[in-house]
Design a protein around this motif. Structure first.
Motif, PDB file in Angstrom:
ATOM      1  N   SER A 280       0.840  -1.178   0.000  1.00 34.78           N
ATOM      2  CA  SER A 280       0.000   0.000   0.000  1.00 34.78           C
ATOM      3  C   SER A 280       0.879   1.233   0.000  1.00 34.78           C
ATOM      4  O   SER A 280       1.599   1.504   0.948  1.00 34.78           O
ATOM      5  CB  SER A 280      -0.868  -0.053   1.261  1.00 34.78           C
ATOM      6  OG  SER A 280      -1.163   1.225   1.694  1.00 34.78           O
TER       7      SER A 280
ATOM      8  N   MET B  60      -6.315  -0.414   2.468  1.00 32.92           N
ATOM      9  CA  MET B  60      -6.378   0.942   3.008  1.00 32.92           C
ATOM     10  C   MET B  60      -5.586   1.039   4.281  1.00 32.92           C
ATOM     11  O   MET B  60      -5.544   0.101   5.079  1.00 32.92           O
ATOM     12  CB  MET B  60      -7.821   1.304   3.298  1.00 32.92           C
ATOM     13  CG  MET B  60      -8.625   1.435   2.038  1.00 32.92           C
ATOM     14  SD  MET B  60     -10.228   2.049   2.414  1.00 32.92           S
ATOM     15  CE  MET B  60     -10.966   1.944   0.809  1.00 32.92           C
ATOM     16  N   SER B  61      -5.022   2.182   4.451  1.00 32.42           N
ATOM     17  CA  SER B  61      -4.278   2.346   5.696  1.00 32.42           C
ATOM     18  C   SER B  61      -5.273   2.537   6.840  1.00 32.42           C
ATOM     19  O   SER B  61      -6.392   2.986   6.640  1.00 32.42           O
ATOM     20  CB  SER B  61      -3.337   3.537   5.600  1.00 32.42           C
ATOM     21  OG  SER B  61      -4.038   4.690   5.953  1.00 32.42           O
TER      22      SER B  61
ATOM     23  N   ASN C  52      -2.969   5.511  -1.393  1.00 35.70           N
ATOM     24  CA  ASN C  52      -3.848   6.009  -0.341  1.00 35.70           C
ATOM     25  C   ASN C  52      -4.395   7.390  -0.679  1.00 35.70           C
ATOM     26  O   ASN C  52      -5.543   7.694  -0.368  1.00 35.70           O
ATOM     27  CB  ASN C  52      -3.108   6.045   0.989  1.00 35.70           C
ATOM     28  CG  ASN C  52      -3.220   4.716   1.698  1.00 35.70           C
ATOM     29  OD1 ASN C  52      -4.332   4.198   1.854  1.00 35.70           O
ATOM     30  ND2 ASN C  52      -2.108   4.138   2.083  1.00 35.70           N
TER      31      ASN C  52
END
Lengths: 483, 110, 452, 168, 629
Positions: free
Chosen positions: C182, C248-249, C187
């Motif tokens: 990621s 997703m963070s 993001n």
């Protein structure tokens, strides 16, 4: 047939009946419905055994996700309030019948829905059911007062609503928190909830949530400002019910949740009790200076509620037992007093306590009933008011004699404002316009006789009911003393 | 046909294209924010769309993936439709308010 | 796919029907189209599904979202009747555009490729830009249309930029592309895509258009905006989180909770002082969206029904509100809340329907709205977001303030009370919405089993 | 060599786009916008995406901008010159725009973009794209038709004169 | 007869009388309701007599009706009756004097509209009193205790059209309640400490307690607060003079026979407990002496015939309390008995005077009544002699016993009581002379209608007069008799702690008493027998003024307690509740309201602004995100 559900749905059936029949039968049907509910409840009661078990249970799966059940049942705590509810509704409806031409069908339908909601609330056997019906009970009464209240009703009822919902949302938060703590994905009935081990800090948060909710609902000082407005602006027959039954909902809730948060209650006992005591004295002093009947009774009620709450918070057997009993007793007394206020105001059209001065000389019966109810309100021995107050004060004394002494001041102040109220409204020189008072009707007579008999019966022979209250307290585990 | 120079891949990193399109996008943004004439605001939005298109194309080429360019194609489709409808709305609004000043479209507020 | 084809065909047919002088068949046909499409979805017609080419996928969840969209449309279409007086061409146009827009909605809730998302969003948005300006003579309507369009186009541009960043960092438009790690750019693209969708949903701070546009738009299309667009956008967001959630963070979740709380807070506060009921409902919708967002926060595949349930509850209630508003507007010419005064005494049916809807929106007991909030919040609490729950509930109290103010008004007697009635089919529809709200609130298992 | 072309084009594009924004006269803005589109098309060419370059010019510069011009003329806006009374919007806009740029840059700097292995020179050609478009991307292709249908119906609707017919 | 039946007969007839008169009074003739009402106490009296006679040794009887309720989980509180010697004695007093007062009331209230109501109240009063006396546990006792308070409220406010009377009634009830609070707190402590409220049980568990145990001191002090309220001791006595608002038989019943002596009875009942707390006894002694002096001095300057008697009652109660304070419990009970006789006599004859004068109560409008009301005059004189302690009337013996007991305990208390005694003589003879001697000072018209009361009123007077003469012989001092009948009677239940005084002191005391009386009679005769009306209307000065105004105690109480609390209540009502709390709890609402309006500008309607906001929000999020990443 013996399931509690039929009792709960009973009024709804009559509500439907009203909806489909002519308006002129509405009041009669409502009265029949609520009266039959009372008898049906008494029938259920006759089969009630003194036991810790929940009887006449009804439960079905209800809410997915949290796997909550819709769960009702009779237990030794709930029957007190169920009795009160079933008793007070016919009285309220009877009181409303003199305004019949101003009441449409919706009035009676809403009342019966309110009855259903309250029956559901008091017989709820798990917290979600409890919560839903806690909120539900608000709605019909909100609408009734909105439609049939006095001139300033909008503001009053709005205040009532906002306060209550604020509290109940906090309670919802507490319940949700509580469920998230227990980790299990299942809501179970009270008995199981009581067995949960919850840390003190968590209990504190839960207590904070529910205490505010219940303090608002009851109300307790300092969350009471909606009350006097509502009582003086609301539709008076409905206020009978609100003052008698709805004001007990918060305290009943505190009892219901007692075991969940018992550690926290014991830990924060002192400050909470002191808050209640401040409320008791405060309300009594304000009641002393009131000149409006409804407001006076509102503050008197506030004072009594503070007392009951203090009794519960003592976490002692007599305190709890007394509180439970006093809830019933105060319900009956408040119903009677508001009933009388209603019938006086119906005749004088004056909310002041001076409005009916001197009426005792032409209405001795009324004066007598009124007086007996006042006595019960000040907690005179051999009336129902005494037992509860005595037990509560004893419980407080057991915790701390000074607390008991301060709470006991309400004996004095209670006498002051109640007797003042009584004397000003019944005694003195007759006001001329009251010469043509319609004598109290047969209905009113019956209602008052029944209430007075109940007040005395509970005063002379409280023990079987107190045994039931014992039963209820016996399920509360962490009690420190045997008094 | 002249083949695209591999040169461009070696001399210009994709990052540059992304930066360039971001810059264009930001210029569009600023324009949308500061200009008062609706039509110009709309034009600035077109700049923003083109900035995105540029990035898509560059990326598509760098990644050797036709998807990006197809996307640009659809973007243009959308832009065309949007312009058609948008200008119709502008004309309609102009008929009603007799202005294209964006600041004057503030009857609905509060 | 079949339902999309059906909708397209019928929408086009309806457009042509405008040339006929018979105005009365347009609405039934449009309704029939919607129902037919819904039936096709429901009966798992797989015909031509290979046309999706993996760019769309009709899964259970997207089917549910699509059905909800179609159901909502079926409720709204009968109300197009008000445009009958403008002649069959316009009626046909409105109906056709509405039907087309449903295709956009279905695309948005079942995409698995961002191109489809973008196209679907544009189809839906452009339809809405047009419908917002339906009252062409009215300044408010054209202003609404204009605002919606400019801000919408701007948001589309941001979404597109987000998509292109996504493409740049992952090399594909597909959601299920395997990303090795990621990255920051990825993001950022999530953030931008989220903003684009948040604009459609109207979440703070992307909500500014909503009150203005809702107020200016003809009420029927406001209802469309408040329901179909929101459902679609939530469906899209749901799809996005469902597939990409893993990449997703953690931070993005915090952002979502923040946005949710901010939405509930600001919208509820702003709603208090509103006089236009439609405007008020816009804010209410923003606040409700905040709650749904909380439901979306921690995605669990087996908890999809929570969001759906909330959307159903919200749709039922807010449709009822907008329809009531519509009747009031038809009767009184405006939607100022003073127009609701004494409604109970002039039209008790409508007042009761509206009351039930408002109580449901406020989370009153034994209504769908309550159960929905309960599901969302218990879910959040089980994940450990208890602070969020407490915040949300306290803020929800504020909403009571404005919902019940309307109820208060409706039950206030006025001197002039001309009794009036809602026409029968509409009465039935409104009753259906109320009963739905109550049934879903009293016996949630019925609906939840359906959604599951 | 090509990098110089790129930089030149880039700078020109940025300047041209900036001029779109700062020009006071709408017509000037339109003209600069057309210029910008041309420059972007040049970029496409540079990137070997000839098809897009063409389409860009045809659709944007050709169709869209003509529409814009048409509307400006139609509404007689060519005389309308904006008064920039306040610098505050500019200030805010530039600050936030700059922030956005910085954010993207920093995100970019933290990201390693995928490095593609080989580049096909025929990628951007009509033939190639057509194949992809009608095979892999048939669905959006068809659905974009819906988009146009809506736009068409919508524009017709919006520009129609409103008339009231009596309800029967 | 079975003692259980006797117990029923003692307790319930009054209650039945109350029910009949209360519910059906309006249907009954006055004679019928009078007979029914009188039957109650009479049956009680006869039953008591029978019980005593058949059972002279009298083992204590404990009869439980049913379980009333229970404290906590295990301690039942029964509705049960307990009868022992002390109770028997009190029963005699209460039912006996009660019967007489009932009979008297038939005559006195004959003209009143609320005749049956009055008798209902009287019967209820007696029922409560009987409950108080016979209750086997403190809670039942408390029920009776509150019951008599209630009845005094009803009876004082009997003529409820007069707001002043209502106020007096309320004052009585509230003052009593203050005491009751102390009492009930004492009960709580007892219940908690001994785990029971049964009087016998509690008294049985004192064995292992040490003297002056702090908890015992606290309990006894609390109980004494109750006593103060009920028995009108300082500082809770001001209700009693005001209570004269009620019909005269009520005053007699409340003051003389029953209610006010309930407190004395309580202490005697719990005598073992009190003996364990010498500190409390000292407090009681001090309060008693102070009460005796203060009330007596006030009585010196009162002009209302009933007020004088009321203060005299308070003063006598002070005596009784002093006796309790020196642990001479049976002496106190002795004085209770004699006081019941002569004070009832005095009140009833005062009532007779008032009745004869058609409601006139002020002595300045009296005088010379001897001529027209011979019998009344005679019995009044007997009463006066009895109360002033003239040998050999009843008061002489009991008072003498109190004085000598106190003397052996504390000399200064003795001095105080002696002073009070002198005052008593002074004001009583002042009252007597100014009422019955000299010339009539009132209206001539009234004089013509002055009449002697009917036989039904005189009969009780005569009986009481006889009792006032003979009652004292029940407890003759050592020097006259070997056997102190009363002490012997009570010794099973009451343990006295008195020291014997030497006989020389007794003789001195008697002679001084007689001498002083003679002087006082002579002085007062000269001063008041021929006094003119103007003299009574003279504005008092100095001490007299202080006395006449009751030491300003009412004003002081009003200013220290009532008024500040009223003001506080008003402040709470008008300011705190509506301004502070209400505003505080509405603060969030108002803030939101305001915030909502204040925030409106952010929804300015301006598209550029919207876009800027969106972008700023976006960038804000993005910056957060970068910082975090």
């Amino acid at each position: 047939m013996d399931s509690i559900l039929s009792l709960i749905l009973f009024p709804l059936f009559f509500a439907l009946l009203i909806a489909f029949l002519n308006k002129k039968y509405a009041a009669g049907i409502a009265l029949t419905g609520s009266g039959l509910s009372l008898f049906y409840f008494l029938y259920l009661l006759s089969g009630f055994k003194n036991s810790l078990k929940v009887l006449n249970e009804f439960s079905i799966p209800w809410i997915p996700g949290i796997e909550a059940e819709l769960h009702f049942g009779l237990d030794s705590l709930s029957i007190f309030m169920l009795l009160l509810t079933c008793l007070v509704f016919p009285i309220g409806i009877l009181a409303s019948m003199k305004y019949e031409e101003h009441r449409s069908k919706s009035y009676y339908i809403l009342l019966l829905i309110g009855l259903t909601a309250l029956l559901g609330f008091f017989s709820a056997q798990n917290d979600i059911t409890f919560y839903v019906f806690f909120e539900l009970a608000l709605i019909p009464f909100y609408f009734i007062i909105l439609m049939y209240g006095g001139s300033n009703r909008k503001k009053a009822v709005f205040k009532f609503l906002m306060f209550t919902v604020f509290g109940s949302f906090l309670m919802l938060a507490a319940i949700i928190y509580f469920h998230s703590l227990t980790g299990i994905n299942k809501t179970s009935d009270w008995a199981m909830l009581y067995d949960m081990e919850i840390s003190l800090s968590a209990q504190t948060w839960i207590l904070a949530g529910i205490f505010i909710a219940f303090a608002i609902k009851s109300p307790l000082f300092p969350f009471h400002t909606w009350q006097a407005d509502l009582y003086s602006e609301g539709d008076r027959p409905t206020i009978i019910i609100i003052a008698a039954v709805l004001s007990k909902m918060g305290l009943f809730g505190l009892l219901r949740f007692f075991n969940v948060v018992d550690d926290a209650i014991l830990h924060y006992q002192m400050p909470l009790i002191i808050l209640c005591l401040i409320g008791i004295i405060y309300a009594a002093l304000v009641a002393w200076r009131q000149s409006s009947m409804s407001r006076l009774l509102a503050y008197s009620s506030l004072s009594h509620m503070g007392m009951i709450a203090a009794g519960i918070l003592t976490a002692s057997i007599s305190g709890l037992q007394g509180s439970i009993f006093q809830m019933l007793s105060h319900g009956i007394v408040a119903a009677g007093l508001f009933f009388i206020v209603d019938l006086i105001m119906f005749r004088t059209n004056n909310s002041s306590i001076y409005g009916s001065a001197g009426i005792a000389s032409t209405q001795p019966k009324l004066a007598t009933y009124f007086f007996l109810l006042c006595l019960a309100s000040v907690g005179l021995p051999l009336t129902s008011g005494f037992i509860g107050e005595f037990d509560i004060l004893l419980g407080l004394a057991n915790t701390n004699i000074y607390l008991s002494a301060i709470a006991g001041l309400s004996l004095i102040f209670g006498a002051i404002y109640t007797l003042r109220f009584y004397q000003k409204s019944m005694f003195g020189e007759m006001i001329e316009s009251n010469n043509e008072w319609a004598p109290i009707t047969l209905n009113e007579d019956y209602v008052l006789i029944i209430l007075v008999i109940l007040v005395l019966a509970f005063g002379f022979f409280p023990s079987s009911w107190l045994d039931l209250a014992d039963q209820a307290t016996a399920s509360f585990v962490h009690l420190k003393s045997k008094i | 046909m002249e083949t695209a120079s591999p040169e461009i891949f070696s001399s210009i990193p994709l990052t540059h294209y992304i930066l360039l399109s971001t810059t264009l996008f930001v210029i569009g943004l600023i324009g949308v924010m500061v200009r008062k004439n609706i039509i110009i605001v709309f034009m600035c939005i077109e700049i923003m769309l083109n900035a995105a298109n540029l990035m898509l194309t560059a990326t598509s080429v760098y990644y050797n993936n036709p998807g990006g360019q197809i996307m640009v194609f659809f973007t243009m489709t959308v832009a065309a439709a949007e312009v058609a409808v948008g200008l119709a709305i502008i004309v309609m609004a102009f008929k009603n308010l007799n202005t294209t000043n964006i600041d004057l479209f503030n009857k609905l507020k509060g | 796919m079949l339902s999309i084809v059906i909708l397209t065909i019928f929408a086009t047919v309806v457009l042509y029907l405008g040339f006929l002088k018979n105005r009365n068949i347009i609405i039934p046909i449009a309704l029939f189209a919607v129902l037919l499409a819904a039936y096709c979805l429901l009966s798992n017609q797989n015909l031509w599904n290979n046309w999706f080419m993996n760019m769309m996928e009709i899964k259970d969840s997207s089917k549910a979202f699509s059905l909800l969209i179609l159901f909502t449309a079926a409720c709204i279409i009968p109300f197009l009747n008000v445009f009958k007086k403008r002649g069959s061409e316009e009626l046909a146009d409105f109906s056709g555009i509405l039907l087309y827009s449903l295709i956009g909605g279905i695309m948005m809730v079942s995409y698995s490729d961002l191109i489809i998302l973008f196209l679907g969003l544009e189809i839906l948005s452009i339809a809405m830009y047009i419908l917002a300006g339906a009252d062409r003579k009215k300044i408010s309507s054209s202003e609404a249309s204009m605002k919606y369009f400019i801000i919408g186009a701007f948001a589309s541009a941001i979404l597109l930029f987000g998509i292109s960043l996504y493409y740049a960092s992952s090399g594909s438009f597909r959601l299920d592309v395997t990303v090795v790690h990621s990255s920051a750019l990825l993001n950022l693209s999530y953030l931008l895509i989220f903003c684009g969708l948040a604009f459609k949903i109207a979440l703070v701070p992307f909500h500014f258009w909503a009150p203005d546009v809702y107020q200016g738009t003809p009420t029927i299309f406001t209802a469309t905006m408040a329901t179909i667009v929101k459902i679609s956008a939530f469906g899209a967001l749901y799809q996005f989180i469902r597939i990409c959630g893993a990449n997703m963070s953690e931070w993005l979740y915090w952002l979502l909770s923040f946005v949710a709380i901010l939405s509930i807070f600001l919208a509820n506060i702003m709603a208090i002082s509103q006089h236009s009921v439609k405007r008020l409902l816009a804010y209410s919708g923003i606040a409700q969206a905040g709650f749904i967002l909380i439901g979306l926060l921690q995605f669990q595949p087996d908890k999809t029904w929570i969001i759906l349930y909330y959307l159903v509850a919200y749709t039922l209630a807010s449709l009822a509100c907008f329809f009531a508003c519509h009747f009031i507007e038809v009767k009184n010419g405006n939607d100022d809340h003073s127009a609701f005064k004494g409604l109970y005494y002039s039209n008790p049916f409508l007042a009761i329907v509206l009351s039930i809807a408002l109580i449901s929106l406020s989370g009153g007991p034994l209504t769908a709205g309550f159960m929905a909030k309960l599901f969302v919040l218990t879910n959040a609490a089980q994940i450990g977001n208890i602070a969020l729950v407490v915040f949300a509930l306290i803020l929800a109290v504020i909403s009571l303030y404005y919902y019940f103010r309307i109820i208060n008004l409706m039950f206030t007697r006025t001197n002039i009370e001309h009794s009036w009635q809602v026409d029968m089919p509409y009465k039935g529809l409104l009753a259906l919405l109320s009963i739905g709200t109550l049934v879903a609130g009293i016996a949630p298992y019925l609906l939840v089993n359906l959604l599951k | 060599m090509i990098d110089k072309v790129f930089y030149f084009l880039s700078i020109a594009t940025v300047i041209s786009a900036t001029l779109v924004v700062v020009s006071k006269h709408p017509i000037k803005s339109v003209l600069f916008l057309v210029l910008t589109f041309f420059l972007i098309s040049a970029h496409y060419v540079l990137l070997n995406a000839q098809f897009l370059a063409m389409v860009n010019i045809v659709v944007y510069a050709g169709a869209i901008m003509v529409l814009f011009l048409f509307v400006i003329m139609f509404l007689n806006l060519n005389k309308e010159i904006e008064q920039h009374k306040s610098l505050i919007p500019w200030f805010i806009a530039i600050i936030s725009g700059g922030c956005f740029l910085l954010i993207t840059m920093s995100a970019l700097s933290k990201t390693e973009l995928i490095s593609s292995v080989e580049h096909s020179s025929s990628l951007g050609l009509v033939e190639n794209l057509g194949n992809v478009l009608y095979k892999e991307y048939l669905l959006p292709m068809e659905l974009s038709a819906v988009l146009f249908l809506i736009a068409m119906a919508g524009v017709v609707l919006l520009s129609r004169k409103e008339k009231i017919v009596d309800t029967k | 007869m079975n003692p259980e039946i006797l117990i029923h007969l003692i307790i319930w007839p009054t209650f039945i009388g109350f029910i009949i008169n209360g519910l059906f009074g309006s249907m009954l003739s006055k004679t019928a309701s009078g007979i029914i009402a009188c039957a109650g106490p009479l049956i009680g009296f006869l039953a008591t007599l029978y019980l005593y006679l058949t059972n002279p040794l009298l083992e204590a009887i404990n009869y439980s009706y049913y379980n009333w309720f229970s404290i906590g989980l295990a301690n039942p509180v029964n509705f049960s009756i307990y009868i022992d010697h002390l109770t028997i004695l009190m029963l005699f007093i209460v039912t006996g004097v009660g019967t007489l007062i009932h009979v008297y009331s038939i005559g006195y209230m004959h003209e009143d509209k609320g005749f049956s109501r009055f008798f209902a109240y009287l019967n209820l009063f007696l029922f409560s009193m009987l409950l108080l006396i016979t209750g086997s546990n403190l809670i039942l006792l408390f029920a009776g205790w509150e019951g008599v308070g209630l009845c005094s409220f009803l009876l004082i406010g009997f003529w409820f059209k007069n707001p002043e009377y209502n106020k007096a009634a309320r004052k009585a009830f509230v003052m009593n309640r203050i005491g009751d609070l102390g009492f009930i707190l004492g009960i709580f402590l007892l219940a908690i400490k001994f785990n029971s409220v049964d009087i016998v049980k509690i008294q049985g568990s004192f064995a292992n307690l040490s003297m002056n145990d702090p908890s015992i001191i606290l309990i006894t002090i609390l109980l004494f607060i109750g006593v103060c309220g009920k028995s009108a001791q300082i500082p809770l006595f001001t209700w009693l003079p005001d209570a004269m608002a009620g019909p005269t038989p009520v005053s007699a019943l409340i003051h003389a026979a029953t209610m006010v002596t309930a407190g004395i009875y309580l202490v005697a009942r719990m005598n073992i407990l009190f003996s364990l707390a010498p500190f409390t006894l000292n407090v009681i002694l001090f309060v008693g002496v102070a009460t005796a002096i203060i009330a007596a001095t006030i009585a010196l300057k009162q002009n209302d015939i009933k007020k004088v008697l009321a203060y005299s009652t308070v003063s006598q109660l002070g005596y009784m309390a002093s006796a309790l304070g020196v642990a001479a419990y049976s002496t106190a009970i002795f004085h209770v008995m004699t006081h019941a006789f002569f004070k009832a006599l005095l009140f009833l004859s005062a009532g007779s005077v008032i009745h004869g004068l058609h409601g006139e109560q002020d002595i300045k409008n009296m005088g010379g009544l001897k001529k027209k009301m011979f019998w009344t005059h005679l019995v009044f004189l007997i009463g006066t002699l009895a109360i002033t302690g003239c040998p050999p009337f009843a008061g002489f013996f009991s008072k003498d016993e109190i004085l000598s007991s106190v003397y052996s305990w504390n000399f200064w208390a003795f001095v105080g009581l002696s002073f009070a005694s002198i005052c008593t003589a002074w004001y009583m003879f002042r009252l007597y002379f100014s009422t019955f001697h000299g010339e009539f000072r009132g209206d001539k018209h009234v004089w013509n209608h002055v009449h002697e009361s009917s036989w039904i009123m005189l009969f009780p007077l005569v009986v009481l007069a006889i009792l006032s003469i003979l009652g004292g012989f029940a407890g003759m001092p050592e020097i006259l008799s070997e056997r102190h009948f009363l002490h012997d009677f009570l010794k099973y239940n009451v343990v006295d702690h008195t020291h014997h005084v030497n006989h020389f002191f007794e003789y001195c005391l008697w002679s001084v008493t007689v001498l002083a009386l003679a002087i006082i009679v002579w002085l007062t005769y000269n001063r008041y027998a021929k006094s003119s009306k103007e003299k009574f209307e003279l504005e008092p000065t100095g001490f007299s003024k202080l006395f006449a105004n009751k030491y300003y105690l009412d004003e002081i109480f009003a200013n220290i307690f009532t008024n500040p609390l009223k003001r506080l209540g008003s402040w709470f009502k008008n300011t705190f509740d509506s301004k502070v709390i209400d505003i505080l709890v509405q603060l969030p609402g108002n803030t939101l309201d305001k915030a909502s309006i204040e925030l409106k500008p952010i929804q300015s309607g301006n598209i550029s602004w919207y876009i800027i906001s969106i972008l700023v929000g976006l960038i804000f999020f993005a910056i957060l995100f970068l910082v975090k990443l």
